[in-house]
Design an enzyme around this catalytic site. Structure first.
Site, short mmCIF file in Angstrom:
data_model
loop_
_atom_site.label_atom_id
_atom_site.label_comp_id
_atom_site.label_asym_id
_atom_site.label_seq_id
_atom_site.Cartn_x
_atom_site.Cartn_y
_atom_site.Cartn_z
N ASP A 1 9.43 -30.22 30.93
CA ASP A 1 10.62 -30.98 30.58
C ASP A 1 11.04 -31.83 31.77
O ASP A 1 10.93 -31.40 32.93
CB ASP A 1 11.74 -30.03 30.16
CG ASP A 1 11.35 -29.22 28.94
OD1 ASP A 1 10.54 -29.72 28.13
OD2 ASP A 1 11.85 -28.10 28.79
N ASP B 1 17.15 -22.01 19.50
CA ASP B 1 17.50 -21.57 20.86
C ASP B 1 18.41 -20.36 20.74
O ASP B 1 19.39 -20.37 19.99
CB ASP B 1 18.22 -22.68 21.62
CG ASP B 1 17.30 -23.85 21.94
OD1 ASP B 1 16.10 -23.78 21.63
OD2 ASP B 1 17.80 -24.85 22.49
#
Length: 242
Positions: free
Chosen positions: A131, A10
């Site tokens: 998600d 990330d």
């Protein structure tokens, strides 16, 4: 079949970071250089790398595109996203060397448009990031870096995309993301029931070899590893051996 072991990086302002449960205010920044880190994962036997541009996910655009381009040259096949809003963004990532473009918010808000991209470029060029968070007895779908909850649900969109020919689905239980609490096996068994043709990547909470095995047994075709690798709780070779 063994699941793909997919390390995750990330990015925020070019640095390797992790957010706890998607909260931008609860960030851990790691000293690792993202390019060197990716090279180490490749040397350990990983084939894929999952990259999220957190700046893009929050605000749109690709603030970390130069890093993504460099990562695409690091010896791993890349799936990357964060900030994909339109077809121009898809093309920018493909031109940068990304093999599978990860689409999240737009996949929830405008599924017909994303289905059109899949028709045009092929199902193997996209990973849908649906998600999810369990709220009011349903799997809701937060968007915009998990800051906004949409009206559509996971149970609505996962089968819809499967029927439209989508192939790859990444699904994170947001409440477990970055928490090292183990993956939500019930979620992945549920997805295998409602959308059996999708190749599901399990993400969120994986902390051990046992978790990798359990996710595979629950139906996952891929397992995303983030914090557990960064903090040395698990390594790529161990996960591949599982």
């Amino acid at each position: 079949m063994k699941p793909d072991i997919i390390p995750a990086i990330d990015l925020r302002a070019g640095r390797v970071v992790r957010l706890a449960q998607g909260d931008y205010a609860r960030q851990t920044t790691y000293p690792d250089d993202p390019i060197a880190l990716a090279a180490s994962y490749a040397a350990a036997g990983a084939r894929w790398l999952h990259v999220v541009d957190l700046d893009g996910a929050q605000a749109g655009g690709f603030a970390n595109l130069p890093v993504i381009e460099a990562l695409a040259r690091a010896g791993l096949r890349l799936q990357a996203g964060g900030g994909v809003r339109g077809v121009a963004d898809v093309h920018r990532l493909m031109d940068a060397g990304v093999e599978r473009v990860v689409v999240g918010s737009v996949a929830i808000r405008d599924p017909e448009r994303v289905a059109g991209w899949i028709d045009r470029h092929g199902a193997q060029r996209f990973t849908l990031a649906l998600d999810t968070r369990w709220i009011d007895d349903r799997w809701t779908l937060p968007s915009a870096g998990w800051t906004r909850t949409e009206s559509r649900t996971l149970d609505e969109l996962a089968p819809w995309y499967a029927a439209r020919g989508a192939r790859h689905l990444l699904c994170t239980d947001i409440d477990r993301d970055g928490m090292l609490a183990g993956p939500n096996l019930a979620l992945y068994r549920h997805l295998a029931t409602i959308a059996p043709t999708l190749a599901v990547q399990a993400s969120g909470g994986v902390r051990s070899v046992d978790d990798v095995r359990a996710a595979a047994e629950a139906g996952a075709s891929g397992v995303i590893l983030g914090r557990s690798l960064l903090e040395g709780r698990l390594n790529v070779a161990e996960a591949l051996a599982a």
